[in-house]
Scaffold this active site. Sequence first.
Site, PDB file in Angstrom:
ATOM      1  N   HIS A  77     -45.297  61.896 -26.820  1.00  0.00           N
ATOM      2  CA  HIS A  77     -46.436  61.919 -27.748  1.00  0.00           C
ATOM      3  C   HIS A  77     -47.766  61.806 -27.008  1.00  0.00           C
ATOM      4  CE1 HIS A  77     -43.937  61.524 -31.379  1.00  0.00           C
ATOM      5  NE2 HIS A  77     -43.152  60.806 -30.608  1.00  0.00           N
ATOM      6  N   ASP A  99     -50.655  63.808 -35.087  1.00  0.00           N
ATOM      7  CA  ASP A  99     -49.665  62.798 -34.673  1.00  0.00           C
ATOM      8  C   ASP A  99     -50.318  61.530 -34.117  1.00  0.00           C
ATOM      9  OD1 ASP A  99     -47.544  61.441 -33.449  1.00  0.00           O
ATOM     10  OD2 ASP A  99     -47.196  62.975 -31.913  1.00  0.00           O
TER      11      ASP A  99
END
EC number: 3.1.-.-
Lengths: 557, 557
Positions: free
Chosen positions: B367, B194
């Site tokens: 994140h 990611d």
Amino acid sequence: MNNEQNKIMIIPLGGLGEIGKNMTVFRYGDDIIVIDAGLAFPEEDMLGIDLVIPDMTYLVENKDKVRAVVLTHGHEDHVGSLSYLLKQLNVPVYGTRLSLGLVEARLKENNVSGCSLIPVKPGDQIKIGQVQVGFIRVSHSISDAVGLSFKTPVGTVVHTGDFKIDQTPVDGKIMDIHKFAELGDQGVLLLMSDSTNAERPGFTKSERTVGAALDDAFRAARDRIILATFASNVPRLQQAVNSACKYGRKVAIIGRSLVNVTTIAMELGYLQIPEGVLIDIDEINRYPGNQLLILTTGSQGEPMSALTRMATNSHRVVEICPGDTVIISASPIPGNEKSVGRTIDLLMRQGAHVIYERDTGIHVSGHASQEELKLILNLVRPKFFIPVHGEHRMLKLHAKMAEELGIPRENIFVGENGQVFEFAPDEGKMTGKVAVGKVFVDGLGVGDIGNIVIRDRRQLSQDGVLIVVVTLDKQKGSVLAGPDLVSRGFVYVRDSEELMARAKEKVADVLARCETAKITEWASIKSQVRDVLGKYLFEKTGRRPVILPIIMEVDKE
Amino acid sequence: MNNEQNKIMIIPLGGLGEIGKNMTVFRYGDDIIVIDAGLAFPEEDMLGIDLVIPDMTYLVENKDKVRAVVLTHGHEDHVGSLSYLLKQLNVPVYGTRLSLGLVEARLKENNVSGCSLIPVKPGDQIKIGQVQVGFIRVSHSISDAVGLSFKTPVGTVVHTGDFKIDQTPVDGKIMDIHKFAELGDQGVLLLMSDSTNAERPGFTKSERTVGAALDDAFRAARDRIILATFASNVPRLQQAVNSACKYGRKVAIIGRSLVNVTTIAMELGYLQIPEGVLIDIDEINRYPGNQLLILTTGSQGEPMSALTRMATNSHRVVEICPGDTVIISASPIPGNEKSVGRTIDLLMRQGAHVIYERDTGIHVSGHASQEELKLILNLVRPKFFIPVHGEHRMLKLHAKMAEELGIPRENIFVGENGQVFEFAPDEGKMTGKVAVGKVFVDGLGVGDIGNIVIRDRRQLSQDGVLIVVVTLDKQKGSVLAGPDLVSRGFVYVRDSEELMARAKEKVADVLARCETAKITEWASIKSQVRDVLGKYLFEKTGRRPVILPIIMEVDKE
């Protein structure tokens, strides 16, 4: 002496509760002085609008009292609506040389002539009507910015303009902090201060720190450097030029607004480019990449700008090559984050090394952060305070800071455009309201686009338009031609022939029913067409195009 | 064993070089496994579009090979296009319970039935075709998120999914860092990780830190608390509920998506609300303000959301009062800054105390930041690396980090959607390309809106449309009725009668000229009308509406 003579009125016509279109009325007795005349760029829901300017009705209605416009600096959000104002009002405009230089070019573009532009220098004191107006040097992201003082028998009003406190400005001309201190000592009735960065803690860094970051980038670059920044940021451009000279690079300039500003700034001596360094953009191929700096517009990812064209590989002259260093020396204005990100990505995909906001030090703000705002408040020590230039939450926060510094809550006014603030030596209050608003400029039209047109554009933009035309027999009401269906932005007709054919049948049915029922009022026929067709299309497509039935009539006899 | 058996293919159909519509093909031999099936929200220039989904042609063409869809978590950008995929492909879907719970609701809404949804638990290993698929617990801004491992004879592939490394997650279920370490020990051929926060230095703060900030806000609030966050952020909602319980507040929930998610999360045990705490929104007036928490949607300033309605004073039940505390526990997604700012301002103007992003600690990202990304790279120690989920510049930066950690540059692949990546035990390369793209969903239409329609909508949105209708005599070509002019979004006709009258004359002139010159081809007449009218209107208004000439014909004999 009537009552009006004992008070000062402040009326913001733009810039209070918003960023942009700054314009403030200062009124003492029968003397009105207009502080700045700015524009705003349209919000995304103002479809097709080019510019937004303040509603100037108050000024037009008080035409005979308006003595002058005074400008704090040359940014569009402070001078961009001046040509619209001067078309309605013939008043002198006071500003520093660079501000007026930029204004002059803009007036010429807009075919406004015969204006009296009066240059002032920071430090000047000018009598306008009964008011002594002082121009005080401040630092900002454009050269030659000033704050203002207004001395009247009622008291002194100070307006900071857009400012930051830069201890090491690029041109060496430090903000006149002494003047603010002196005014504070003498006693200030009212301070209006820039709230743009009221949400940022600490101090805003000096413009000079960007010079060091640019120097680093220039030192590391092996090939061409392409640098984008705000066209009006003359100190930034100067630093880029300085780095170019230091590392033996020629400078080429691309982009209409940048060419305009640099031409004016060089003529007036605000931008120094040594002899032989500036080259024409069409000459760039004569030099190796490591001897080139290209200054360009497009730091906000504006669709038509030079940098965006380079990014999309559609610029007339400059094609991005692997090895190019692109420096975006700006941060995205709120709302532009996505377009800036897209531009960076496109440049990187073409192999450029892109230095942008994420890279520390490549940009600093031109507005004062919290500690600077507090310093000014403490220096000026006003009796009353109006935070200006900022969205509501910034004004609130700025007000809170002022309260923390000891200004009584009841002496602090958070208002909005159109609010009338009145001040007497011992009293400040918010009184009435004057008409204000957003005036849309669209093409040549100023103020002729209202909510109805915008609403129509929004509806058209969502699901397009479907036009139904039919020609009827004037006598019998029977259909002579049509119905024909034409669509734009709804469905691509080649893909949807069946849908359109069925829709046509639906309309034909309606028309036949109307004929049988002897319904002849067009309004009624049209509304039935709209209803039946709208329902059918929504059922089939989930969309609601604008449906425009048009009926024509022919006399067959 | 044919050649295909010796390699793994990775084909991103969405999410590479962009944020959103994540969908990646994992292929080993004749087994295709689809990782996620997400959607993206339209960019501002995609006028009228509701959703954007990936082009799934590759999957449809390889229908017989697609064995399953595996989901990493229940966010729309990972599961939102599943119903469109399942309408074309009948394959089982593996996911954790909460992911499937959210998916189920969405499938029902879209009338997709008969799907095989197979629940898995973090830690599970499942054989799909010849591939051993492992589900690895990760932390994210939604519960029950997993990363994935794919074991094949060629080697092991690890996909992080969206993740952060939260050492103190709200549900106490720590990311399975051991598993990543173990896989690294065993040897990983390829890591996909990611990149959303690759631009952020340091570590992302724990979700739990937000709990403390919420607690502070709850302690200080004297009246109602209205809290807006992402509907799917179950851990955040849990913390808000915890604070409510602590300070004796009932909880009411407003907003369709929030009601949906909380209902599912409560049913499945991911959200715990003690008996008697949850009340219906219509009951709120029975409780004093200091006993109320209202959870709502609208943290992004979405025009139709509950919070925006409250801000504009148009909500059915909740009217903002001075004393209300509004907590916006989210940061604006790029592009939403302005609408969020507007919402905050409106709430403040109504007297609410608004706690938002500026206030430290009220939101954390879901994140991983740079140090977490490096940690995962070091734990997994892959031979090859593909940074995924992110715009190009984020992928580049993530790639650079991997290189700094010792992965050879030639083993790192920054690609884009449609790129085919092939891996053998000792070789990784980018080979061909498959068809990919943005498929627009507009109403009921999927993929029927293309560039032409969007371009038309854009043009309509700028200056509106002007329709010119005329009925001609079939035999003589003379004008029987009209020309009539109808406009929408161009000028408001009541204001511009003269302009329209003159425009009509211009058209009449053209028609007369055509009749005299015996020009009968409609295309030629129309193009002359467009030219003359377009020129005239631009000269008079500076605008370029879409001009649509429509000719009808009547046989008078």
